[in-house]
Structure formats: C-alpha cells, structure tokens
Design an enzyme around this catalytic site. Sequence first.
Site, mmCIF file in Angstrom:
data_model
loop_
_atom_site.group_PDB
_atom_site.id
_atom_site.type_symbol
_atom_site.label_atom_id
_atom_site.label_comp_id
_atom_site.label_asym_id
_atom_site.label_seq_id
_atom_site.Cartn_x
_atom_site.Cartn_y
_atom_site.Cartn_z
ATOM 1 N N TYR A 158 0.839 -1.204 0.000
ATOM 2 C CA TYR A 158 0.000 0.000 0.000
ATOM 3 C C TYR A 158 0.876 1.258 0.000
ATOM 4 C CZ TYR A 158 -3.725 3.181 1.610
ATOM 5 O OH TYR A 158 -4.640 4.208 1.738
ATOM 6 N N ASP A 159 1.809 1.318 0.969
ATOM 7 C CA ASP A 159 2.614 2.544 1.139
ATOM 8 C C ASP A 159 3.461 2.819 -0.106
ATOM 9 O OD1 ASP A 159 1.622 1.911 3.616
ATOM 10 O OD2 ASP A 159 3.512 2.110 4.701
ATOM 11 N N GLY A 161 3.100 1.457 -3.081
ATOM 12 C CA GLY A 161 2.219 1.628 -4.248
ATOM 13 C C GLY A 161 1.762 3.079 -4.356
ATOM 14 N N SER A 202 -14.381 1.886 13.045
ATOM 15 C CA SER A 202 -15.482 0.955 12.790
ATOM 16 C C SER A 202 -15.402 -0.245 13.736
ATOM 17 C CB SER A 202 -15.493 0.515 11.328
ATOM 18 O OG SER A 202 -14.201 0.224 10.875
ATOM 19 N N THR A 223 -0.881 7.118 18.581
ATOM 20 C CA THR A 223 -1.839 8.198 18.314
ATOM 21 C C THR A 223 -2.260 8.222 16.847
ATOM 22 O OG1 THR A 223 -0.207 9.874 17.699
ATOM 23 C CG2 THR A 223 -0.720 9.655 20.066
ATOM 24 N N ARG A 224 -3.455 8.760 16.640
ATOM 25 C CA ARG A 224 -3.966 9.057 15.306
ATOM 26 C C ARG A 224 -4.795 10.334 15.439
ATOM 27 N NH1 ARG A 224 -1.021 5.313 14.534
ATOM 28 N NH2 ARG A 224 -1.316 3.503 13.171
ATOM 29 N N GLN A 289 2.832 7.205 15.963
ATOM 30 C CA GLN A 289 2.301 8.557 16.080
ATOM 31 C C GLN A 289 1.924 9.032 14.693
ATOM 32 O OE1 GLN A 289 5.301 11.097 17.805
ATOM 33 N NE2 GLN A 289 3.750 12.192 18.958
HETATM 34 P P1 NAD Z 1 -12.679 1.861 0.350
HETATM 35 O O1 NAD Z 1 -12.011 0.542 0.409
HETATM 36 O O2 NAD Z 1 -14.008 2.012 0.985
HETATM 37 O O3 NAD Z 1 -12.817 2.350 -1.159
HETATM 38 C C1 NAD Z 1 -11.949 1.965 -2.182
HETATM 39 C C2 NAD Z 1 -12.782 1.641 -3.396
HETATM 40 O O4 NAD Z 1 -11.918 1.272 -4.474
HETATM 41 C C3 NAD Z 1 -13.728 0.461 -3.179
HETATM 42 O O5 NAD Z 1 -15.013 0.787 -3.644
HETATM 43 C C4 NAD Z 1 -13.113 -0.671 -3.992
HETATM 44 O O6 NAD Z 1 -14.046 -1.612 -4.440
HETATM 45 C C5 NAD Z 1 -12.450 0.105 -5.109
HETATM 46 N N1 NAD Z 1 -11.357 -0.599 -5.751
HETATM 47 C C6 NAD Z 1 -10.311 -1.272 -5.172
HETATM 48 N N2 NAD Z 1 -9.501 -1.769 -6.108
HETATM 49 C C7 NAD Z 1 -10.021 -1.395 -7.315
HETATM 50 C C8 NAD Z 1 -9.629 -1.614 -8.661
HETATM 51 N N3 NAD Z 1 -8.540 -2.321 -8.972
HETATM 52 N N4 NAD Z 1 -10.410 -1.094 -9.631
HETATM 53 C C9 NAD Z 1 -11.531 -0.397 -9.352
HETATM 54 N N5 NAD Z 1 -11.945 -0.163 -8.088
HETATM 55 C C10 NAD Z 1 -11.198 -0.658 -7.095
HETATM 56 O O7 NAD Z 1 -11.651 2.921 0.956
HETATM 57 P P2 NAD Z 1 -11.797 4.479 1.234
HETATM 58 O O8 NAD Z 1 -11.554 4.686 2.666
HETATM 59 O O9 NAD Z 1 -13.030 5.008 0.618
HETATM 60 O O10 NAD Z 1 -10.517 5.019 0.452
HETATM 61 C C11 NAD Z 1 -10.628 5.680 -0.799
HETATM 62 C C12 NAD Z 1 -9.249 6.190 -1.203
HETATM 63 O O11 NAD Z 1 -8.741 7.082 -0.215
HETATM 64 C C13 NAD Z 1 -8.211 5.067 -1.361
HETATM 65 O O12 NAD Z 1 -7.409 5.335 -2.476
HETATM 66 C C14 NAD Z 1 -7.402 5.172 -0.090
HETATM 67 O O13 NAD Z 1 -6.092 4.740 -0.286
HETATM 68 C C15 NAD Z 1 -7.473 6.653 0.212
HETATM 69 N N6 NAD Z 1 -7.280 6.913 1.654
HETATM 70 C C16 NAD Z 1 -8.294 6.695 2.548
HETATM 71 C C17 NAD Z 1 -8.069 6.928 3.901
HETATM 72 C C18 NAD Z 1 -9.159 6.734 4.933
HETATM 73 O O14 NAD Z 1 -8.901 6.960 6.117
HETATM 74 N N7 NAD Z 1 -10.360 6.349 4.581
HETATM 75 C C19 NAD Z 1 -6.817 7.357 4.341
HETATM 76 C C20 NAD Z 1 -5.811 7.539 3.399
HETATM 77 C C21 NAD Z 1 -6.055 7.329 2.060
HETATM 78 N N1 UDP Z 2 -6.318 -0.561 16.150
HETATM 79 C C1 UDP Z 2 -6.674 -1.066 17.377
HETATM 80 N N2 UDP Z 2 -7.738 -1.924 17.439
HETATM 81 C C2 UDP Z 2 -8.466 -2.273 16.358
HETATM 82 C C3 UDP Z 2 -8.103 -1.741 15.091
HETATM 83 C C4 UDP Z 2 -7.012 -0.896 15.018
HETATM 84 O O1 UDP Z 2 -6.053 -0.760 18.395
HETATM 85 O O2 UDP Z 2 -9.431 -3.055 16.509
HETATM 86 C C5 UDP Z 2 -5.175 0.380 16.083
HETATM 87 C C6 UDP Z 2 -4.142 0.057 15.015
HETATM 88 O O3 UDP Z 2 -3.183 -0.869 15.495
HETATM 89 C C7 UDP Z 2 -3.541 1.436 14.755
HETATM 90 C C8 UDP Z 2 -4.734 2.374 14.952
HETATM 91 O O4 UDP Z 2 -5.685 1.649 15.720
HETATM 92 O O5 UDP Z 2 -2.551 1.738 15.711
HETATM 93 C C9 UDP Z 2 -5.371 2.823 13.640
HETATM 94 O O6 UDP Z 2 -5.612 1.665 12.862
HETATM 95 P P1 UDP Z 2 -6.373 1.701 11.465
HETATM 96 O O7 UDP Z 2 -6.276 0.329 10.880
HETATM 97 O O8 UDP Z 2 -7.713 2.291 11.631
HETATM 98 O O9 UDP Z 2 -5.564 2.745 10.580
HETATM 99 P P2 UDP Z 2 -4.006 2.989 10.295
HETATM 100 O O10 UDP Z 2 -3.172 2.025 11.054
HETATM 101 O O11 UDP Z 2 -3.877 2.817 8.842
HETATM 102 O O12 UDP Z 2 -3.823 4.382 10.773
#
Ligand code: NAD
Ligand code: UDP
Length: 334
Positions: A158-159, A161, A202, A223-224, A289
């Site tokens: 992910y990172d 990519g 969630s 933290t977040r 953090q």
């Molecule tokens: P999500 O998983 O709900 O949405 C991603 C969507 O992309 C889904 O509908 C999935 O079906 C679709 N998808 C995945 N692979 C695909 C492919 N190959 N072709 C077409 N569709 C594809 O996630 P989200 O939280 O809505 O995230 C949306 C974007 O924001 C992502 O690019 C994610 O990396 C970025 N983002 C989100 C967060 C967050 O906290 N939600 C944080 C950082 C970055």
């Molecule tokens: N986390 C947690 N319990 C859970 C899910 C996540 O303590 O049930 C922690 C996780 O280890 C991370 C933080 O919450 O430190 C945020 O996780 P998330 O997966 O939401 O996002 P990201 O790590 O990408 O910030």
Amino acid sequence: MGERTENEAGEALPPRRILVTGGAGFLGSHLCERLVRDGHDVVSADNYFTGRKDNLAALFGKPRFEALRHDVTFPLYVEVDEIYNLACPASPVHYQFDPVQTTKTSVVGAINMLGLAKRTKAKVLQASTSEVYGDPDVHPQTEEYRGNVNPLGPRACYDEGKRCAETLFFDYHRQHATRIKVVRIFNTYGPRMHPSDGRVVSNFIIQALRGEDVTIYGDGSQTRAFCYVDDMIEGFVRMMQTPEGTTGPVNLGNPHEITVRELAERIIALAGRRARIVHRPLPADDPMQRCPDIGLARRLLGWEPAVPLELGLERTLSYFDRFLTGAAHERAQG
Ligand code: NAD
Ligand code: UDP
C-alpha cells in the site's frame, strides 16, 4: 462549511463530467453524492472489491449518475473533464488480502488514469495517503517530510504503491503537462466505512454496540488524528478547484490527535453499552504517532475540518446502529 460551486472570482462553474474511481467505496460514494448534488455528471468506476452498490443507493436512478463495474488496472475510455482517482483498498485487512493486486491497483491504476487525463486533458486528483510518511520520525507531518517506510514489510504494498503513484503523477505533470492534484489523506471515518475492514473507528463502534470486547492493539498509546468524511470531501472538491499549476501534495486531515486508548474510552461511553477493553498484539510496522500539519491546506484551500470528533463519532455510531439492526433483521427473515 458551505459548498463551493464557483470559481475564485465568485462566478458559477458550469456542470462538469466527472469520473470517480473507487466510487462505490466509503469516501468515493460520499464524493459522488456531493458532486451530483453540485449539479455535475458523475461516473463511478469500481470493481466492488471493498465497495458496495448499497453505498450508491441514493444515486441509482438519478440521470446525472452512472455506475460502471471496472477494474482500474485495465484502461478505461470515457470522455471527462475531471478525474478523482480513489480506487484502492484502504484498510490494512483489505490491502494485505492480495498485496500484489494492491500494488497493481495503485501503480497500473495511476498509469491508466493519468493516460486518460492526458488524452482528454482532464484534471486528475490522486487520493494519496499519510502512509507515504510510514512510521514518521517527524511530528506532526508536513508535506516536505520524505517519510520512513519499510519497503519490505506487510504495509509496503500500500505505502510504496501510493508513493509510486505520486511519482507517476509528478512525472506525467513534468513530461506531459498533465493537470494533476495530489492530496495526502489522513485517517478518515464516518458512515459507510466497511463494517469488516478492521479499521479502528469501525471496529471499536461495532464492538461497543454489540457489547463485545473492544480490542486495542498494543498498549493503546499510539496516536492518530481522525477526520470526519464530510470535511474530507470538502477538501477534495476545493483542491480540484485550485488554480492551474497547484499540484500539491497537500495534507488533508484533522490535526486533533488522540491516543487509541482514549478513542476506545470515548466510543464505549457514547455507545452506552457494557464493553470492556482488551489488548491484542500490535501489528507489524504500525505507526506509533500520526498527525497532519495542515498549514498548507489552510493557506491554499482556506480549508480546515469543521466537524468535532464527538459529533462525527455520534453520527457514525448511529449509522452502524442502523446497519447492525438491519443486518439482524435480514438474518431473522432468513
Ligand atoms: P474503500 O475501500 O471504501 O474504497 C476503495 C474503493 O476502491 C472500493 O469501492 C473498492 O471496491 C475500489 N477498488 C479497489 N480496487 C479497485 C480496482 N482495482 N479497480 C476499481 N476499483 C477498485 O476505501 P476508502 O476509505 O473510501 O478510500 C478511498 C481512497 O482514499 C483510497 O485510495 C485510499 O487509499 C485513500 N485513503 C483513505 C483513507 C481513509 O482513512 N479512509 C486514508 C488515506 C487514504
Ligand atoms: N487498532 C486497534 N484496534 C483495532 C483496530 C485498530 O487498536 O481493533 C489500532 C491500530 O493498530 C492502529 C490504529 O488503531 O494503531 C489505527 O488503525 P487503522 O487500521 O484504523 O488505521 P491505520 O493504522 O492505517 O492508521
């Protein structure tokens, strides 16, 4: 925060044809709704890996909206003025399910969307991520910070990519004058998060509503900073409307930082059910953090989050409450 459908000079903007990849996902579906509400013609392209048609229920039947089943690792031929490239699984559980496909989605998906932007001369916005900073040793993270990513670990698909996608965006901009916009999204939450994507908000809400153990990974001192979905969508739209040549990257997120333990306690209190905190091992490469510096977004976009954590959590909690009740009802109906 009010909607902006005018340009810098305050003139009304004409309706545009807009492609949202990942349009059936959490952020994508909110973005599609916002853009249709603003009067634009919107096409969602999604392979439904983590997205759901249910997320688009309010849009089906609207003449300005169209949903395509499409995987962004394949070329797409549509005529559009703007592209929001959101397609990519965003939660660790989902992006680690098929890590090769995750990298392909980010990298090949970016190439395809940039190719489309090049051909149609559309503006293209990349949904990048705070994960490009990895486990940061600079705090809070500014856009200049180059990050601390483990290229070999389980989060790397992910990172790295997303980092490569940013490189492609800036190379297309330099090489082909493609009109790019890059935002780095920090943790965002709200209604329509996938119930089983394992993300912290969630997870905690569902566990607390069910009166189950609330699972803190590690000691909960990491933290977040959590941004409510409506604020994030406003940031996307403002970034797309920035003048020619404004490329970013721009951090978008809520700078209010809290520990995971504090988040758990707040959610349990809001849910008002009996739920106890339990500890589970911290996943590999889990950043300790994370908090955005949003100075650039404030200056460039006049943007900052408006929804306080308490209010955002209440709205998300009531969404999941309805969602769980609906699911239980469906199970009872057989
Ligand atoms: P999500 O998983 O709900 O949405 C991603 C969507 O992309 C889904 O509908 C999935 O079906 C679709 N998808 C995945 N692979 C695909 C492919 N190959 N072709 C077409 N569709 C594809 O996630 P989200 O939280 O809505 O995230 C949306 C974007 O924001 C992502 O690019 C994610 O990396 C970025 N983002 C989100 C967060 C967050 O906290 N939600 C944080 C950082 C970055
Ligand atoms: N986390 C947690 N319990 C859970 C899910 C996540 O303590 O049930 C922690 C996780 O280890 C991370 C933080 O919450 O430190 C945020 O996780 P998330 O997966 O939401 O996002 P990201 O790590 O990408 O910030």
